[in-house]
Design a protein around this motif. Structure first.
Motif, PDB file in Angstrom:
ATOM      1  N   TYR A 128      44.140  85.002 -37.539  1.00  0.00           N
ATOM      2  CA  TYR A 128      43.578  84.674 -36.340  1.00  0.00           C
ATOM      3  C   TYR A 128      42.686  85.775 -35.594  1.00  0.00           C
ATOM      4  CZ  TYR A 128      43.271  82.889 -31.496  1.00  0.00           C
ATOM      5  OH  TYR A 128      42.908  82.589 -30.480  1.00  0.00           O
ATOM      6  N   PHE A 129      43.298  86.983 -35.599  1.00  0.00           N
ATOM      7  CA  PHE A 129      42.463  88.136 -34.994  1.00  0.00           C
ATOM      8  C   PHE A 129      41.294  88.476 -35.929  1.00  0.00           C
ATOM      9  CE2 PHE A 129      46.332  88.437 -32.143  1.00  0.00           C
ATOM     10  CZ  PHE A 129      45.832  87.964 -31.183  1.00  0.00           C
ATOM     11  N   ALA A 130      41.584  88.346 -37.193  1.00  0.00           N
ATOM     12  CA  ALA A 130      40.411  88.843 -38.320  1.00  0.00           C
ATOM     13  C   ALA A 130      39.319  87.920 -37.946  1.00  0.00           C
ATOM     14  CB  ALA A 130      40.795  88.700 -39.577  1.00  0.00           C
ATOM     15  N   ARG A 166      35.594  88.546 -36.503  1.00  0.00           N
ATOM     16  CA  ARG A 166      34.416  88.276 -37.172  1.00  0.00           C
ATOM     17  C   ARG A 166      33.426  87.423 -36.232  1.00  0.00           C
ATOM     18  NH1 ARG A 166      36.087  84.561 -40.357  1.00  0.00           N
ATOM     19  NH2 ARG A 166      34.863  82.936 -39.341  1.00  0.00           N
ATOM     20  N   HIS A 167      33.906  86.631 -35.456  1.00  0.00           N
ATOM     21  CA  HIS A 167      33.239  85.532 -34.623  1.00  0.00           C
ATOM     22  C   HIS A 167      32.653  86.650 -33.570  1.00  0.00           C
ATOM     23  CE1 HIS A 167      31.736  82.102 -32.160  1.00  0.00           C
ATOM     24  NE2 HIS A 167      32.707  82.921 -31.205  1.00  0.00           N
ATOM     25  N   LYS A 209      25.898  90.375 -32.645  1.00  0.00           N
ATOM     26  CA  LYS A 209      24.647  90.432 -33.534  1.00  0.00           C
ATOM     27  C   LYS A 209      23.526  89.576 -33.311  1.00  0.00           C
ATOM     28  CE  LYS A 209      23.218  90.682 -38.318  1.00  0.00           C
ATOM     29  NZ  LYS A 209      23.664  90.362 -39.872  1.00  0.00           N
ATOM     30  N   ARG A 210      24.021  87.989 -33.002  1.00  0.00           N
ATOM     31  CA  ARG A 210      22.893  87.256 -32.644  1.00  0.00           C
ATOM     32  C   ARG A 210      22.400  87.858 -31.134  1.00  0.00           C
ATOM     33  NH1 ARG A 210      26.831  83.551 -34.650  1.00  0.00           N
ATOM     34  NH2 ARG A 210      27.520  83.339 -32.299  1.00  0.00           N
ATOM     35  N   LEU A 211      23.328  88.090 -30.239  1.00  0.00           N
ATOM     36  CA  LEU A 211      22.643  88.313 -29.061  1.00  0.00           C
ATOM     37  C   LEU A 211      21.852  89.597 -29.124  1.00  0.00           C
ATOM     38  CD1 LEU A 211      25.927  87.935 -26.679  1.00  0.00           C
ATOM     39  CD2 LEU A 211      23.949  86.321 -26.757  1.00  0.00           C
ATOM     40  N   LEU A 212      22.253  90.582 -29.676  1.00  0.00           N
ATOM     41  CA  LEU A 212      21.203  91.850 -29.930  1.00  0.00           C
ATOM     42  C   LEU A 212      20.049  91.578 -30.720  1.00  0.00           C
ATOM     43  CD1 LEU A 212      20.935  95.002 -29.564  1.00  0.00           C
ATOM     44  CD2 LEU A 212      22.044  95.132 -31.804  1.00  0.00           C
ATOM     45  N   GLU A 213      19.886  90.419 -31.540  1.00  0.00           N
ATOM     46  CA  GLU A 213      18.579  90.290 -32.144  1.00  0.00           C
ATOM     47  C   GLU A 213      17.828  89.564 -31.162  1.00  0.00           C
ATOM     48  OE1 GLU A 213      20.255  88.067 -35.635  1.00  0.00           O
ATOM     49  OE2 GLU A 213      20.227  89.835 -36.785  1.00  0.00           O
ATOM     50  N   ALA A 214      18.538  88.725 -30.265  1.00  0.00           N
ATOM     51  CA  ALA A 214      17.494  87.967 -29.449  1.00  0.00           C
ATOM     52  C   ALA A 214      17.096  88.927 -28.257  1.00  0.00           C
ATOM     53  CB  ALA A 214      18.481  86.831 -28.792  1.00  0.00           C
TER      54      ALA A 214
END
Length: 55
Positions: A25-27, A31-32, A38-43
């Protein structure tokens, strides 16, 4: 608008998974969170890039 993923049935399923497989669950949660960050930083980086042909 309310998030449909926060209903009682979904919360019970999350709790059941957490109790039955806390490591997995925590892994998955890490990951999520990493993928979302990563998506927010790329945006954000994409917002600040100059347009093609402009300095």
């Amino acid at each position: 608008m309310a998030d449909p993923r926060n209903g009682d049935d979904v919360q019970r399923a999350r709790l059941a998974r957490l109790l039955s497989d806390p490591v997995g669950y925590f892994a998955d949660a890490r990951r999520h969170a990493h993928e979302q960050a990563k998506r927010l930083l790329e945006a954000r980086l994409h917002e600040h890039q100059p347009s093609p042909g402009r300095p």
